[in-house]
Design a protein around this motif. Structure first.
Motif, PDB file in Angstrom:
ATOM      1  N   GLU A  48       0.832  -1.204   0.000  1.00 46.84           N
ATOM      2  CA  GLU A  48       0.000   0.000   0.000  1.00 46.84           C
ATOM      3  C   GLU A  48       0.866   1.253   0.000  1.00 46.84           C
ATOM      4  N   VAL A  49       1.936   1.254   0.811  1.00 43.16           N
ATOM      5  CA  VAL A  49       2.830   2.404   0.861  1.00 43.16           C
ATOM      6  C   VAL A  49       3.481   2.634  -0.498  1.00 43.16           C
ATOM      7  N   ASN A  50       3.931   1.562  -1.121  1.00 44.15           N
ATOM      8  CA  ASN A  50       4.564   1.692  -2.438  1.00 44.15           C
ATOM      9  C   ASN A  50       3.589   2.282  -3.455  1.00 44.15           C
ATOM     10  N   TYR A  51       2.337   1.863  -3.368  1.00 40.56           N
ATOM     11  CA  TYR A  51       1.333   2.407  -4.288  1.00 40.56           C
ATOM     12  C   TYR A  51       1.103   3.896  -4.002  1.00 40.56           C
ATOM     13  N   LEU A  52       1.020   4.248  -2.729  1.00 37.31           N
ATOM     14  CA  LEU A  52       0.810   5.646  -2.364  1.00 37.31           C
ATOM     15  C   LEU A  52       1.974   6.520  -2.829  1.00 37.31           C
ATOM     16  N   MET A  53       3.183   5.975  -2.797  1.00 38.36           N
ATOM     17  CA  MET A  53       4.350   6.731  -3.256  1.00 38.36           C
ATOM     18  C   MET A  53       4.344   6.918  -4.771  1.00 38.36           C
ATOM     19  N   SER A  54       3.665   6.020  -5.478  1.00 39.86           N
ATOM     20  CA  SER A  54       3.600   6.149  -6.941  1.00 39.86           C
ATOM     21  C   SER A  54       2.518   7.135  -7.383  1.00 39.86           C
ATOM     22  N   LEU A  55       1.554   7.399  -6.514  1.00 37.94           N
ATOM     23  CA  LEU A  55       0.436   8.253  -6.908  1.00 37.94           C
ATOM     24  C   LEU A  55       0.857   9.676  -7.278  1.00 37.94           C
ATOM     25  N   PRO A  56       1.745  10.332  -6.502  1.00 43.29           N
ATOM     26  CA  PRO A  56       2.143  11.685  -6.917  1.00 43.29           C
ATOM     27  C   PRO A  56       2.800  11.707  -8.294  1.00 43.29           C
ATOM     28  N   VAL A  57       3.566  10.663  -8.608  1.00 46.65           N
ATOM     29  CA  VAL A  57       4.217  10.592  -9.917  1.00 46.65           C
ATOM     30  C   VAL A  57       3.158  10.559 -11.016  1.00 46.65           C
ATOM     31  N   ASP A  58       2.193   9.663 -10.859  1.00 48.50           N
ATOM     32  CA  ASP A  58       1.127   9.555 -11.859  1.00 48.50           C
ATOM     33  C   ASP A  58       0.289  10.832 -11.915  1.00 48.50           C
ATOM     34  N   PHE A  59      -0.022  11.375 -10.737  1.00 50.38           N
ATOM     35  CA  PHE A  59      -0.870  12.561 -10.665  1.00 50.38           C
ATOM     36  C   PHE A  59      -0.237  13.734 -11.405  1.00 50.38           C
ATOM     37  N   PHE A  60       1.019  14.027 -11.087  1.00 50.30           N
ATOM     38  CA  PHE A  60       1.659  15.186 -11.697  1.00 50.30           C
ATOM     39  C   PHE A  60       1.905  14.972 -13.182  1.00 50.30           C
ATOM     40  N   ASN A  61       2.248  13.759 -13.576  1.00 45.55           N
ATOM     41  CA  ASN A  61       2.493  13.496 -14.991  1.00 45.55           C
ATOM     42  C   ASN A  61       1.235  13.711 -15.829  1.00 45.55           C
ATOM     43  N   VAL A  62       0.083  13.285 -15.288  1.00 47.36           N
ATOM     44  CA  VAL A  62      -1.162  13.341 -16.051  1.00 47.36           C
ATOM     45  C   VAL A  62      -1.860  14.696 -15.911  1.00 47.36           C
ATOM     46  N   PHE A  63      -1.818  15.251 -14.716  1.00 53.72           N
ATOM     47  CA  PHE A  63      -2.641  16.420 -14.408  1.00 53.72           C
ATOM     48  C   PHE A  63      -1.933  17.747 -14.665  1.00 53.72           C
ATOM     49  N   MET A  64      -0.622  17.709 -14.941  1.00 53.13           N
ATOM     50  CA  MET A  64       0.138  18.951 -15.059  1.00 53.13           C
ATOM     51  C   MET A  64      -0.443  19.931 -16.087  1.00 53.13           C
ATOM     52  N   PRO A  65      -0.822  19.485 -17.292  1.00 53.56           N
ATOM     53  CA  PRO A  65      -1.388  20.451 -18.250  1.00 53.56           C
ATOM     54  C   PRO A  65      -2.634  21.162 -17.708  1.00 53.56           C
ATOM     55  N   GLU A  66      -3.467  20.423 -16.961  1.00 52.14           N
ATOM     56  CA  GLU A  66      -4.680  21.034 -16.416  1.00 52.14           C
ATOM     57  C   GLU A  66      -4.338  22.005 -15.281  1.00 52.14           C
ATOM     58  N   LEU A  67      -3.340  21.661 -14.470  1.00 52.23           N
ATOM     59  CA  LEU A  67      -2.915  22.580 -13.411  1.00 52.23           C
ATOM     60  C   LEU A  67      -2.417  23.891 -14.021  1.00 52.23           C
ATOM     61  N   ALA A  81      12.995  11.721   2.894  1.00 49.49           N
ATOM     62  CA  ALA A  81      12.721  10.313   3.176  1.00 49.49           C
ATOM     63  C   ALA A  81      11.875   9.645   2.098  1.00 49.49           C
ATOM     64  N   LEU A  82      11.424  10.402   1.102  1.00 51.25           N
ATOM     65  CA  LEU A  82      10.582   9.848   0.050  1.00 51.25           C
ATOM     66  C   LEU A  82      11.435   9.137  -1.004  1.00 51.25           C
ATOM     67  N   PRO A  83      10.844   8.184  -1.716  1.00 52.08           N
ATOM     68  CA  PRO A  83      11.563   7.564  -2.830  1.00 52.08           C
ATOM     69  C   PRO A  83      11.985   8.624  -3.851  1.00 52.08           C
ATOM     70  N   ALA A  84      13.081   8.355  -4.550  1.00 56.06           N
ATOM     71  CA  ALA A  84      13.640   9.333  -5.490  1.00 56.06           C
ATOM     72  C   ALA A  84      12.621   9.769  -6.539  1.00 56.06           C
ATOM     73  N   LYS A  85      11.861   8.820  -7.088  1.00 53.60           N
ATOM     74  CA  LYS A  85      10.893   9.165  -8.138  1.00 53.60           C
ATOM     75  C   LYS A  85       9.807  10.095  -7.604  1.00 53.60           C
ATOM     76  N   THR A  86       9.401   9.883  -6.352  1.00 49.46           N
ATOM     77  CA  THR A  86       8.375  10.739  -5.744  1.00 49.46           C
ATOM     78  C   THR A  86       8.924  12.145  -5.535  1.00 49.46           C
ATOM     79  N   ARG A  87      10.151  12.229  -5.021  1.00 48.43           N
ATOM     80  CA  ARG A  87      10.787  13.533  -4.821  1.00 48.43           C
ATOM     81  C   ARG A  87      10.948  14.272  -6.148  1.00 48.43           C
ATOM     82  N   GLN A  88      11.385  13.547  -7.156  1.00 49.03           N
ATOM     83  CA  GLN A  88      11.608  14.172  -8.463  1.00 49.03           C
ATOM     84  C   GLN A  88      10.310  14.679  -9.071  1.00 49.03           C
ATOM     85  N   ALA A  89       9.222  13.909  -8.914  1.00 50.69           N
ATOM     86  CA  ALA A  89       7.928  14.331  -9.449  1.00 50.69           C
ATOM     87  C   ALA A  89       7.442  15.593  -8.739  1.00 50.69           C
ATOM     88  N   ALA A  90       7.628  15.634  -7.415  1.00 46.18           N
ATOM     89  CA  ALA A  90       7.207  16.807  -6.638  1.00 46.18           C
ATOM     90  C   ALA A  90       8.016  18.037  -7.040  1.00 46.18           C
TER      91      ALA A  90
END
Length: 251
Positions: free
Chosen positions: A79-98, A113-122
């Motif tokens: 569950e934690v791994n999935y939650l960490m992937s959500l910001p990556v997916d969210f920002f990748n998909v939603f950025m044009p609308e934002l 303390a976040l995974p690298a991909k999550t930090r990079q997406a943020a």
């Protein structure tokens, strides 16, 4: 709460500048539908898009969303791994609308303390929306209110020990300047906190900043929290008399 399900009219002059939401109930929403918990988190993240647009168009200036707490690491790894992937997916998909909505993204929390991909997406989301001038969408990611206060206290004590800060000069502004919300300036303290799912507690969220926030507890699980429910919560806020410890001049 909200026995009247109609959508009330709001006073545009009294829209809360800063609204914070504890997005609770994703897992229970999924369980109710005999779905895995991650399906609830996916539905919840989709709803972030909907509520972000509604809040922006309502005139809210800062929307702070409690996306992941420092205590959420206790959940199962999958569950934690999935939650960490959500910001990556969210920002990748939603950025044009934002960007189209002129929304500026900020992220606060113990980000190291976040995974690298999550930090990079943020970081990319913050950079890509840095020039936007509309509502600030402020994600609290790996955030804990007590840890925030501990870190602020440690930083203040370090400055005092180094002689760069007079201990007798420490006041509320000093503390606020060392909190994660300091980038929000005068908008750092929420006017309104909404917690979904019917739970009625703060769960270690913005403990300093919410000293005088109005609290609304909505029964809807987060995936079911619609723009109409947001409007009713703001109408509830507008019906209150905020005295900040003082008294009403007419009392």
């Amino acid at each position: 709460m909200f026995a009247d399900k109609s959508t009330p009219a709001l006073d545009p002059a009294r829209i809360p500048a800063h609204v914070a939401i504890i997005m609770d109930g994703n897992g229970r929403w999924a369980k109710k539908r005999f779905l895995p918990r991650i399906a609830g988190h996916k539905a919840g993240m989709e709803n972030v898009k909907v509520i972000t647009k509604a809040a922006s168009r309502m005139g809210i200036k800062v929307l702070t969303l409690y996306a992941f707490s420092t205590e959420n690491w206790k959940r199962p790894d999958a569950e934690v791994n999935y939650l960490m992937s959500l910001p990556v997916d969210f920002f990748n998909v939603f950025m044009p609308e934002l960007i189209a909505e002129n929304v500026r993204v900020q992220v606060m929390g113990e980000l190291a303390a976040l995974p690298a991909k999550t930090r990079q997406a943020a970081a990319a989301a913050e950079a890509d929306t840095a020039q936007n001038t509309g509502m600030i969408l402020n994600f609290a990611l790996n955030y804990g209110g007590r840890d925030e206060l501990i870190e602020a206290t440690r930083a203040i004590a370090t400055e005092a020990a180094a002689g760069t800060l007079d201990p007798t000069a420490i006041d509320g502004d000093t503390v606020a300047a060392h909190l994660m919300t300091n980038r929000l300036g005068a908008l750092a303290d929420p006017d309104l906190l909404i917690r979904t799912s019917g739970e009625e507690r703060l769960s270690n969220f913005l403990l300093w900043q919410m000293a005088y926030s109005e609290l609304v507890f909505a029964p809807e699980y987060w995936p079911d929290f619609t723009p109409s429910v947001l409007t009713r919560a703001v109408a509830d806020y507008q019906a209150r008399d905020r005295r900040f410890g003082g008294i009403d001049a007419n009392s």
